[in-house]
Each structure stands twice: as structure tokens, then as C-alpha cells.
Design an enzyme around this catalytic site. Structure first.
Site, PDB file in Angstrom:
ATOM      1  N   TYR A  33      43.844  33.888  36.885  1.00  0.00           N
ATOM      2  CA  TYR A  33      44.679  35.075  36.690  1.00  0.00           C
ATOM      3  C   TYR A  33      45.049  35.701  38.022  1.00  0.00           C
ATOM      4  O   TYR A  33      44.496  35.347  39.075  1.00  0.00           O
ATOM      5  CB  TYR A  33      43.971  36.101  35.790  1.00  0.00           C
ATOM      6  CG  TYR A  33      42.842  36.864  36.455  1.00  0.00           C
ATOM      7  CD1 TYR A  33      41.636  36.243  36.756  1.00  0.00           C
ATOM      8  CD2 TYR A  33      42.981  38.205  36.793  1.00  0.00           C
ATOM      9  CE1 TYR A  33      40.608  36.946  37.371  1.00  0.00           C
ATOM     10  CE2 TYR A  33      41.952  38.913  37.405  1.00  0.00           C
ATOM     11  CZ  TYR A  33      40.767  38.279  37.688  1.00  0.00           C
ATOM     12  OH  TYR A  33      39.751  38.962  38.293  1.00  0.00           O
ATOM     13  N   LYS A 149      40.356  32.352  41.610  1.00  0.00           N
ATOM     14  CA  LYS A 149      40.426  33.575  40.787  1.00  0.00           C
ATOM     15  C   LYS A 149      40.426  33.207  39.302  1.00  0.00           C
ATOM     16  O   LYS A 149      41.453  33.248  38.628  1.00  0.00           O
ATOM     17  CB  LYS A 149      41.661  34.397  41.166  1.00  0.00           C
ATOM     18  CG  LYS A 149      41.589  35.846  40.687  1.00  0.00           C
ATOM     19  CD  LYS A 149      42.602  36.700  41.409  1.00  0.00           C
ATOM     20  CE  LYS A 149      42.718  38.101  40.843  1.00  0.00           C
ATOM     21  NZ  LYS A 149      41.502  38.914  40.985  1.00  0.00           N
ATOM     22  N   GLU A 182      30.760  40.457  48.167  1.00  0.00           N
ATOM     23  CA  GLU A 182      31.957  41.254  47.867  1.00  0.00           C
ATOM     24  C   GLU A 182      31.661  42.152  46.678  1.00  0.00           C
ATOM     25  O   GLU A 182      30.552  42.138  46.140  1.00  0.00           O
ATOM     26  CB  GLU A 182      33.151  40.340  47.569  1.00  0.00           C
ATOM     27  CG  GLU A 182      32.953  39.461  46.350  1.00  0.00           C
ATOM     28  CD  GLU A 182      34.146  38.552  46.056  1.00  0.00           C
ATOM     29  OE1 GLU A 182      35.290  38.896  46.381  1.00  0.00           O
ATOM     30  OE2 GLU A 182      33.904  37.482  45.444  1.00  0.00           O
ATOM     31  N   LEU A 207      36.349  35.970  46.973  1.00  0.00           N
ATOM     32  CA  LEU A 207      37.768  35.802  46.676  1.00  0.00           C
ATOM     33  C   LEU A 207      38.583  36.169  47.921  1.00  0.00           C
ATOM     34  O   LEU A 207      38.307  37.202  48.552  1.00  0.00           O
ATOM     35  CB  LEU A 207      38.174  36.733  45.518  1.00  0.00           C
ATOM     36  CG  LEU A 207      39.609  36.523  45.044  1.00  0.00           C
ATOM     37  CD1 LEU A 207      39.704  35.290  44.153  1.00  0.00           C
ATOM     38  CD2 LEU A 207      40.125  37.736  44.293  1.00  0.00           C
TER      39      LEU A 207
HETATM   40  N1  PDD Z   1      40.150  41.969  41.251  1.00  0.00           N
HETATM   41  N2  PDD Z   1      37.053  40.131  44.822  1.00  0.00           N
HETATM   42  C1  PDD Z   1      37.014  40.018  43.479  1.00  0.00           C
HETATM   43  C2  PDD Z   1      35.812  39.372  42.873  1.00  0.00           C
HETATM   44  C3  PDD Z   1      38.085  40.490  42.696  1.00  0.00           C
HETATM   45  O1  PDD Z   1      38.039  40.360  41.361  1.00  0.00           O
HETATM   46  C4  PDD Z   1      39.193  41.108  43.329  1.00  0.00           C
HETATM   47  C5  PDD Z   1      40.369  41.616  42.560  1.00  0.00           C
HETATM   48  C6  PDD Z   1      39.176  41.211  44.729  1.00  0.00           C
HETATM   49  C7  PDD Z   1      40.328  41.828  45.487  1.00  0.00           C
HETATM   50  O2  PDD Z   1      41.440  40.971  45.482  1.00  0.00           O
HETATM   51  P1  PDD Z   1      42.921  41.559  45.599  1.00  0.00           P
HETATM   52  O3  PDD Z   1      42.946  42.390  46.827  1.00  0.00           O
HETATM   53  O4  PDD Z   1      43.761  40.362  45.688  1.00  0.00           O
HETATM   54  O5  PDD Z   1      43.154  42.392  44.357  1.00  0.00           O
HETATM   55  C8  PDD Z   1      38.105  40.698  45.442  1.00  0.00           C
HETATM   56  C9  PDD Z   1      41.277  42.340  40.406  1.00  0.00           C
HETATM   57  C10 PDD Z   1      42.000  43.540  40.880  1.00  0.00           C
HETATM   58  C11 PDD Z   1      40.804  42.436  38.969  1.00  0.00           C
HETATM   59  O6  PDD Z   1      40.067  41.557  38.573  1.00  0.00           O
HETATM   60  O7  PDD Z   1      41.203  43.342  38.252  1.00  0.00           O
END
Ligand code: PDD
Length: 287
Positions: A33, A149, A182, A207
């Protein structure tokens, strides 16, 4: 206004949007996703999100369900049809529906594509950013390909729920060496006493956040020092500032970790500056 969701080629009312009971996303979490910020009716860092989507699909050998421009069109339609000005667009691709069998299905099974958009309260986000948030540390019990992801988010759900029960908004995962990997749904950052910004280097254990990538650009532009290395939870407790990044929260100050106050317990100047600068550097494309 009724909400509209895109499912496999159709725009359908929210209540009627459905996928097959034997969808592999449902049975195996065999799906990836993306979440992209919508701000003022525009998409933030779309190209980076789409590049990561393509990479996630490639790593799992899931076929690209449609061309890049077609996906971009679907996202825009969903944003428009739901009249989202500030919020997010969510895109999920699964390997498709097939009788339950661990092996991948044949090429006749096409991926399932779902896209939805929803508003997010900018006032609530701004209030959280003004006060900063609390985080709770949790052992990182996830698998060894966190760089993909996937929707395999149960450890993140468990960690965030535990955090919420402790009055914290986010969980920070900690590896066997006591280092922060993270956040459950964000990347984790600290600012040390020399003013250096520290975040874990990319690898299979985190991620590659799109917000993280854009924040690197911001730091470069601002000539602010960045160190990419693992940092211990104890180092975070003693940091001058801490924050998280994600598409839905951009740069969000962290003022408490495991009940311990970070810095003076208020969002620090470095974090505030980065939050302010973020949207000046991030790529904006009209939706
Ligand atoms: N989550 N690390 C993890 C485990 C994440 O699920 C996310 C993002 C990030 C940050 O990635 P980005 O900057 O590309 O949003 C880091 C999204 C927002 C979610 O699952 O809703």
C-alpha cells in the site's frame, strides 16, 4: 455527500465497496500500500510514493496493476469525488483473489486495486504539533523486510494500541541491540546536543519513508547536519529534541518517550523549523 471508493475499475459507494473473501490481501497480507498526503487539494511527493509502490510490487513479484498515469488518474478521481482538500489518499494493491493456496496464483489472476481518500483535521494535527506527542518504546517483533510497504501491520497495530493505553500516540520499535528502528507508522529522529539530526540509515529493517527522503532534502537545503546511524533508546531519552516523520503527520515533535521528558518537554526549534520548511521543499502536484 456519500464517500466513493475505487475497487477494481469501479467507483462505488463506501458501503458497497468490497473485495473477494479469497483475496490474498485478506488471507495472507499478500499486498502492498501507499499513503499520500493531500494538502490544499494537491498531492504531496506523489512521484516518490509511486516509485516506492512500484518497488514494493517488484520485491513481491506482484504485477503492476495498471500504468503510472492510470494510477495517478484513479487517485485524482477518488480525491475529487470525495472532495478531499486536506487529508490522505490510500492505495492498496494485492496479488488478487484465488482459492487459498500458498503458491502464487497464475498470470490469469489479476491484482486487486483499492483506492480511497479521506479528510484529516488540519486543526487537530496543528494542535498535536504545537504540544508535541508522547511515544512508547516496544520490542521490534516485525519481519526482516520492513523496507517493503506491505499491509502486514499487526505488530504495528499491537504496538500502537499498547502506546495508546499508556497515553502515547506512537510506538517506537527497538531492536535487540537497544536501538530504535522506527515508529510503528513513522520514521524516528532525534537531535543531539550539537544540533545534529540523527535517524537510522536505510536498510531492510525500516521503511524508506517518503517524508524521510524529502526531509533529507530540507536538511541539505538548510545546511543542517544529518547523521544516518542507529541510535539507542537511552540516547533518545537524553536527546535535545525528537520527532517522527510520516506522510500523514509530516514532521511531528516528540516531547515524551516512555514517560521521560525530552529536552524541556516542548517542541524544539530544530523540529519546528523542519516542520515549517517541509512543504516549501516537498514536491506538489495538482490533484
Ligand atoms: N505509514 N515507517 C513505517 C513503518 C510506516 O508505516 C510509515 C508510514 C513510515 C513513514 O513513511 P512515509 O513518510 O512515506 O509516510 C515509516 C503510513 C503513513 C501509514 O501506514 O498510515
Amino acid at each position: 455527500m456519500s464517500r466513493i471508493v475505487y475497487v477494481n475499475g469501479r467507483y462505488v459507494p463506501y458501503a458497497q465497496a468490497a473485495v473477494h473473501v479469497e483475496d490474498r490481501g485478506f488471507q495472507f497480507a499478500d499486498a502492498i500500500y501507499e499513503v499520500c498526503e493531500v494538502r490544499g487539494g494537491q498531492l504531496i511527493d506523489e512521484a516518490r510514493h509511486m516509485a516506492r509502490l512500484a518497488r514494493s510490487l517488484g520485491e513481491l513479484e506482484i504485477a503492476l496493476p495498471m500504468s503510472g498515469p492510470a494510477l495517478a488518474h484513479v487517485m485524482r478521481q477518488v480525491i475529487r469525488r470525495n472532495r478531499v482538500r486536506d487529508g490522505l489518499v490510500y492505495l492498496q494493491v494485492t496479488r488478487g483473489a484465488a482459492p487459498r493456496e500458498f503458491y502464487f496464483p497464475g498470470p490469469d489472476v489479476s491484482p486487486t486495486v483499492v483506492c480511497l481518500a479521506r479528510p484529516v483535521s488540519t486543526a487537530r494535527l496543528a494542535a498535536a504539533a504545537l504540544n508535541g506527542i508522547a511515544v512508547k518504546s516496544m520490542p521490534d517483533i516485525r519481519w526482516q523486510r520492513c523496507d517493503i510497504k506491505t499491509v502486514m501491520l499487526l505488530p504495528a497495530c499491537l504496538a500502537k494500541e499498547a502506546a495508546r493505553k499508556d497515553g502515547a500516540r506512537e510506538a517506537w520499535f527497538v531492536d535487540a541491540d537497544g536501538c530504535v528502528t522506527e515508529g510503528a507508522s513513522s520514521n524516528a529522529w532525534i537531535v543531539d546536543h550539537d544540533g545534529s539530526v540523527i535517524t537510522r540509515q536505510l536498510g531492510t529493517d525500516i521503511l524508506p519513508g517518503v517524508t524521510r527522503a524529502t526531509l533529507r532534502d530540507v536538511l541539505g537545503e538548510e545546511r543542517m547536519p544529518l547523521i544516518e546511524r542507529p541510535f539507542r533508546l537511552t540516547e533518545a531519552y537524553a536527546a535535545r529534541e525528537a520527532f517522527i516523520t510520516s506522510a500523514t503527520q509530516t514532521v511531528m515533535p516528540v516531547v515524551r518517550i516512555d514517560g521521560r521528558q525530552i529536552g524541556d518537554g516542548r517542541p524544539g526549534p530544530v523540529t519546528q523549523r523542519l516542520r515549517l520548511k517541509f512543504h516549501q521543499i516537498a514536491a506538489i502536484s495538482s490533484a
